[in-house]
Structure formats: structure tokens, C-alpha cells
Design an enzyme around this catalytic site. Structure first.
Site, PDB file in Angstrom:
ATOM      1  N   ASP A 150      72.580  13.205  61.631  1.00 57.63           N
ATOM      2  CA  ASP A 150      72.944  14.103  60.539  1.00 57.63           C
ATOM      3  C   ASP A 150      73.762  15.241  61.125  1.00 57.63           C
ATOM      4  O   ASP A 150      73.227  16.254  61.564  1.00 57.63           O
ATOM      5  CB  ASP A 150      71.677  14.617  59.844  1.00 57.63           C
ATOM      6  CG  ASP A 150      71.971  15.354  58.554  1.00 57.63           C
ATOM      7  OD1 ASP A 150      73.151  15.452  58.177  1.00 57.63           O
ATOM      8  OD2 ASP A 150      71.014  15.828  57.924  1.00 57.63           O
ATOM      9  N   ALA A 151      75.079  15.050  61.133  1.00 57.99           N
ATOM     10  CA  ALA A 151      75.978  16.004  61.769  1.00 57.99           C
ATOM     11  C   ALA A 151      76.982  16.610  60.798  1.00 57.99           C
ATOM     12  O   ALA A 151      77.632  17.606  61.124  1.00 57.99           O
ATOM     13  CB  ALA A 151      76.732  15.321  62.920  1.00 57.99           C
ATOM     14  N   LYS A 152      77.166  15.991  59.627  1.00 57.95           N
ATOM     15  CA  LYS A 152      78.036  16.499  58.561  1.00 57.95           C
ATOM     16  C   LYS A 152      79.425  16.846  59.090  1.00 57.95           C
ATOM     17  O   LYS A 152      79.971  17.921  58.805  1.00 57.95           O
ATOM     18  CB  LYS A 152      77.388  17.690  57.862  1.00 57.95           C
ATOM     19  CG  LYS A 152      76.029  17.348  57.233  1.00 57.95           C
ATOM     20  CD  LYS A 152      75.402  18.561  56.570  1.00 57.95           C
ATOM     21  CE  LYS A 152      74.068  18.202  55.929  1.00 57.95           C
ATOM     22  NZ  LYS A 152      73.017  17.887  56.939  1.00 57.95           N
ATOM     23  N   ARG A 153      80.017  15.925  59.822  1.00 54.12           N
ATOM     24  CA  ARG A 153      81.329  16.157  60.419  1.00 54.12           C
ATOM     25  C   ARG A 153      82.440  16.006  59.386  1.00 54.12           C
ATOM     26  O   ARG A 153      82.300  15.285  58.399  1.00 54.12           O
ATOM     27  CB  ARG A 153      81.579  15.187  61.569  1.00 54.12           C
ATOM     28  CG  ARG A 153      80.585  15.266  62.717  1.00 54.12           C
ATOM     29  CD  ARG A 153      80.501  16.652  63.296  1.00 54.12           C
ATOM     30  NE  ARG A 153      79.771  16.678  64.553  1.00 54.12           N
ATOM     31  CZ  ARG A 153      79.127  17.729  65.019  1.00 54.12           C
ATOM     32  NH1 ARG A 153      79.098  18.845  64.319  1.00 54.12           N
ATOM     33  NH2 ARG A 153      78.503  17.686  66.185  1.00 54.12           N
TER      34      ARG A 153
END
Length: 272
Positions: free
Chosen positions: A88-91
């Protein structure tokens, strides 16, 4: 290597579970000193109860190099138990930066899937999508109240979150795109499942965020009762602040998995 969706389906059937446990190791809340020891114990206690683990990279990055070493160890621990890892990095950035982010997520960290922001458009996501065997979860309707600021207003006669879902379908030429839709938004979840009937949907917001489990499960699964990852993080991993934290996490995960299965049980390992 099997593609992410196949690995997700296989794990869900093997464990009869659509539960995704989120690993958010905030050091002030940990009952032990070592992040890797904490996450490793949670993984060992719950690996047979989940379809995936979701690792929020922020909680690891907050501890600098020690946290990044713990991230590496945590991913390895999950993979050793045969459970897919969603980072879960929301890049989301312009293509040159996105290529670097994608390489980090899928090659350096060896995550099976990642969360991304669609705000900068399709070319910003293409470097992630090019890894055909990996999953890419596009933020569509998030669980936080502030999501209304940008996701709810209408664009061209439809809410922005529906526009994002339609675009995600267009981007899904390799079959590796999913959506992120919060459990606090069950009506929107039902609509986006209608628009994307076969796409995997990551559903955060159970537990502490008080998402509606029953309504979300009914709305989120596909026609086969699959392709949804119902995420619980703090309600599982911090079920106890004492030495019994792993046992308490297992009990909380079992209860959440069973509650999900009471609404829509996934197919068994035999496919039925």
C-alpha cells in the site's frame, strides 16, 4: 510466476477467506521492540486465515533504514507462507518517476501488487501496468471523509469515482488492474462492482474505521463470491497490547473471516 489475480483466487480458495490483514506497524503501539518480529508473528498467526497481506509502506518508512529492513523481512515472511503481498504505497507520478517507483515496488521489494493514485492519468500508471504478472489497485472511492472533496463531484454527468472506474477498465488491457473502494462506502462499492464485474477490489475500512462489513461484502464480491479483499488492520494486529498479541490477532482475524464468510463464503479449494 502466476499472475496476481490467479494467486489471489488460489489463496482465497485454499484458506476459504476474503480477509486481507493490513500490517501497519506503528512503533509506539507495538508490544515488542522489533518491527520484523511483530509483523512476522502476526503473519505466522494469521497466514492460513487470509487471502492477502496489505503492507502500508508509510509505517515502515517512518523508521528509516531499520523500517526498510523490516519491510524486506515482512514481505519475505508473507511469501514464505504462500500469501500474496499488496504494498500500500499509493504511488502516482509522471512516467520517468513512475518507472522508478514501479521498479522499486515490483523488483526491489518484490510485492505482488501495489496501490496507485490515478490523479495524473493513464501514462503515470503504465509503468506499473507493464508488469503484467503484478496487480495494480487504483484508488477510486476511499474510506476517509475527505475523499468527498475530489471523488464525489460530478464530471461529465457522473461522479469522479465512477469516471475513475471506467478509466481503470480501459487501462485493464493486461488483466492486472483492480480498484480500491472503502467499506465506509457500500453503495458506491455496489455501483463500482456493477461497472467492473470481474475486477479485484481492495476494500479497506473494516474494524477501527467502522466500515459496514455485511453491506460491503454483499456489494463487493463478484458473481462467484470472489475477487474482493476485505482489509482489517488495527482491529486485528492490535487486538492485544500484551504478550499474547499474536494469539489475539489470530482470534480477531478468525472472527472477521467468519463474519465475511457468513455473508458470502468463497469457493473451496476444489472450486465449488
Amino acid at each position: 510466476m502466476p499472475c496476481f489475480v490467479d494467486a489471489l483466487d488460489e489463496t482465497a480458495r485454499r484458506n476459504r477467506s476474503l480477509l486481507c490483514v493490513g500490517l501497519d506497524p506503528w512503533r509506539p503501539s507495538l508490544p515488542v521492540e522489533s518491527i520484523a518480529a511483530f509483523t512476522g508473528a502476526i503473519i505466522e498467526a494469521t497466514a492460513d486465515l487470509v487471502c492477502a497481506f496489505k503492507l502500508n509502506i508509510a509505517f515502515f518508512e517512518a523508521e528509516g533504514f531499520d523500517g526498510l529492513r523490516a519491510l524486506e523481512q515482512t514481505i519475505a515472511a508473507a511469501k514464505s507462507r504462500g500469501v500474496p503481498v499488496v504494498l500500500d504505497a499509493k504511488r502516482g507520478d509522471i512516467p520517468p518517476s513512475a518507472r522508478a517507483y514501479a521498479k522499486a515496488v515490483f523488483e526491489a521489494w518484490d510485492a505482488d501488487a501495489v496501490t496507485v493514485s490515478p490523479w495524473m492519468g493513464g501514462d503515470s500508471l503504465e509503468p506499473f501496468l507493464a508488469y503484467e504478472e503484478r496487480g495494480v489497485f487504483v484508488l477510486a472511492r476511499t474510506s476517509n471523509p475527505g475523499g468527498d472533496d475530489l471523488q464525489a463531484p460530478e464530471v461529465g454527468g457522473e461522479p469522479m469515482y465512477e469516471r475513475v472506474a471506467r478509466l481503470a477498465s480501459e487501462w485493464n488491457t493486461r488483466g492486472n488492474v483492480g480498484l480500491v473502494v472503502g467499506a465506509t462506502r457500500p453503495r458506491e462499492l455496489a455501483r463500482l462492482r456493477e461497472l467492473c464485474p470481474a475486477m479485484p477490489i481492495l476494500v479497506p475500512g473494516l474494524g477501527v474505521q467502522q466500515g459496514d462489513l455485511e453491506a460491503s461484502v454483499e456489494a463487493g464480491v463478484d458473481a462467484d463470491g470472489m475477487r474482493a479483499l476485505f482489509n482489517a488492520s488495527r482491529s486485528v494486529i492490535y487486538a492485544s497490547g500484551g504478550a499474547d498479541y499474536a494469539q489475539a490477532a489470530r482470534a480477531a482475524a478468525t472472527a472477521t473471516r467468519d463474519a465475511i464468510n457468513a455473508v458470502a463464503a468463497p469457493p473451496s479449494a476444489g472450486g465449488g
